[in-house]
Design a protein around this motif. Structure first.
Motif, short mmCIF file in Angstrom:
data_model
loop_
_atom_site.label_atom_id
_atom_site.label_comp_id
_atom_site.label_asym_id
_atom_site.label_seq_id
_atom_site.Cartn_x
_atom_site.Cartn_y
_atom_site.Cartn_z
N SER A 102 9.80 2.01 5.26
CA SER A 102 9.28 2.79 6.03
C SER A 102 9.06 4.42 5.34
O SER A 102 8.06 4.88 5.43
N PHE A 127 5.99 6.30 4.30
CA PHE A 127 5.84 8.01 4.68
C PHE A 127 5.65 8.89 3.57
O PHE A 127 4.71 9.69 3.53
N SER A 151 0.31 0.20 11.85
CA SER A 151 -0.17 1.20 10.96
C SER A 151 -1.94 0.74 10.65
O SER A 151 -2.55 1.71 10.50
N TRP A 194 8.00 11.00 11.78
CA TRP A 194 8.36 9.58 11.16
C TRP A 194 10.02 9.11 11.77
O TRP A 194 10.22 8.06 12.14
#
Length: 314
Positions: A32, A36, A78, A175
Motif C-alpha cells: 500500500s 501511495f 482503487s 493514506w
C-alpha cells in the motif's frame, strides 16, 4: 461441556489467526505504501498511459488502463475509485470489472496462494493471462462492440514520468487513515472467520457443507475436501479468508494437487459478494462478471486436472 468446547475453539484459533493477521498486515502496509508513493509521484499515471493503447483490444478506452493497473497492484477499491471518475458504458464497466476481479491485489493474494500450496509464477501467469483473455472474449461476445480506430491514444510524451501530485503531509495522512480502517476491518474479519471455521469442525457441520457443495465443486473440477476453502474464498476473498484457508490446509485433509486446482479456480473467481457488488453498483452486469469467470476457472481447472503438469506436481 458446551462452554468448554467454545473455549477450546477460541484457545486454538486465536494464536494462528493473530500470526496470519500480522503476516497479512506487513504485506498490505508495504504494498500500500509503495503504491501511495507511485501515485504521489505520478509514476502510476505514467504506467497507465503506457499501456492504454492496448486496452482498445478489450473494447475499452485508454483511460480504463489506469483503473486496471491500480486494481492489479492494489485492490478492487482503487480500481473503483478510478472507474468512478470515467464515463463508461455498462458494456465497458462489465469488461473492466471482469478483468479486475480476475486479477487484483496481485502481490498480497499471490503471497496467500503461495502459502496455500501454489507456485507464485504459476498464479501470476495464470491470473494475468486469464484476465486478459476474459477481456478479449467479452469484447468479442458482448453486443455493441465500439470502434476505436479513429481515436488517438494519449502519447507518453504528454505525460511526465515524475510529477508530484499534491501536498505530501495531507496525502500521507489520508493514506494512513485508510490503512488504519482497513487494518481494523481485516483483524475483525480474519479472526471471526477462523473462529467460525473451528466451530464448524467442532460441531460436525463441515461434513454437511462438503456434501451440499460437492455437485457444484465437481462441475468446477474441484475435490469436495476443498469445499470450506472454496466457500471462504468466494464469500470473504483471499486476503481476509487467508487465516481460515491456511488453517484448513494445515489440517492435512486436502491433497497438494487438489490445493493447486483450488487455487487455479479461486485465483480467477473469489470475493463474489463484496467485490462483485462494488462493480455491479457502478453499472457492470453482475451475472456476466460472475459466470464468465466461473466458466474460465472451470476450463482451466479441468485442463490442469487432465494434463497434470509435472512442475505443479513436484
Amino acid at each position: 461441556m458446551g462452554t468448554e468446547r467454545i473455549r477450546r475453539v477460541f484457545r486454538d484459533a486465536t494464536p494462528r489467526a493473530l500470526r496470519t493477521i500480522w503476516w497479512i498486515f506487513k504485506i498490505t502496509a508495504g504494498v500500500s505504501f509503495a503504491m501511495f508513493l507511485l501515485k504521489y509521484t505520478g509514476i502510476l499515471t505514467w504506467v497507465g498511459t503506457a499501456v492504454s493503447p492496448v486496452f482498445n483490444l478489450f473494447g475499452l478506452p485508454g483511460d480504463a488502463a489506469l483503473a486496471y493497473v491500480s486494481g492489479y497492484f492494489i485492490n478492487v477499491y482503487s480500481c473503483v475509485a478510478v472507474v468512478s471518475t470515467l464515463e463508461l458504458s455498462a458494456r465497458e464497466l462489465t469488461i473492466i470489472g471482469t478483468m479486475t476481479l480476475a486479477a487484483h491485489s496481485m502481490v498480497l493474494e499471490c503471497a496467500v496462494q503461495h502459502k496455500t500450496g501454489s507456485p507464485v509464477a504459476y498464479i501470476v501467469i495464470l491470473r494475468t493471462l486469464a484476465s486478459l483473455a476474459l477481456g478479449l472474449l467479452l469484447n468479442l461476445i458482448l453486443p455493441g462492440r465500439p470502434d476505436y480506430s479513429d481515436i488517438s491514444a494519449l502519447s507518453l510524451g504528454d505525460v511526465p514520468f515524475f510529477m508530484i501530485q499534491g501536498d505530501f503531509g495531507v496525502l500521507f495522512m489520508s493514506w494512513l487513515v485508510g490503512l488504519a480502517r482497513l487494518t481494523v476491518w481485516m483483524v475483525c474479519l480474519i479472526f471471526l472467520l477462523n473462529i467460525l471455521q473451528r466451530i464448524l469442525y467442532e460441531y460436525g457441520v463441515m461434513k454437511i457443507i462438503a456434501k451440499v457443495f460437492s455437485p457444484l465443486l465437481w462441475v468446477f473440477g474441484l475435490d469436495p475436501s476443498t469445499s470450506f476453502m472454496w466457500i471462504v474464498a468466494n464469500v470473504a476473498g483471499l486476503s481476509y479468508g487467508s487465516a481460515a484457508m491456511l488453517d484448513e490446509m494445515q489440517r492435512g485433509g486436502v491433497r497438494p494437487f487438489d490445493l493447486i486446482l483450488l487455487n487455479t479456480h479461486i485465483g480467477i473467481s473469489h470475493s463474489n459478494l463484496e467485490d462483485l457488488l462494488l462493480m455491479s453498483a457502478l453499472g457492470g452486469v453482475w451475472y456476466v462478471m460472475l459466470l464468465s469467470r466461473w466458466a474460465m476457472a472451470a476450463v482451466l481447472v479441468w485442463s490442469v486436472r487432465l494434463l497434470k503438469p509435472r512442475r505443479l506436481l513436484a
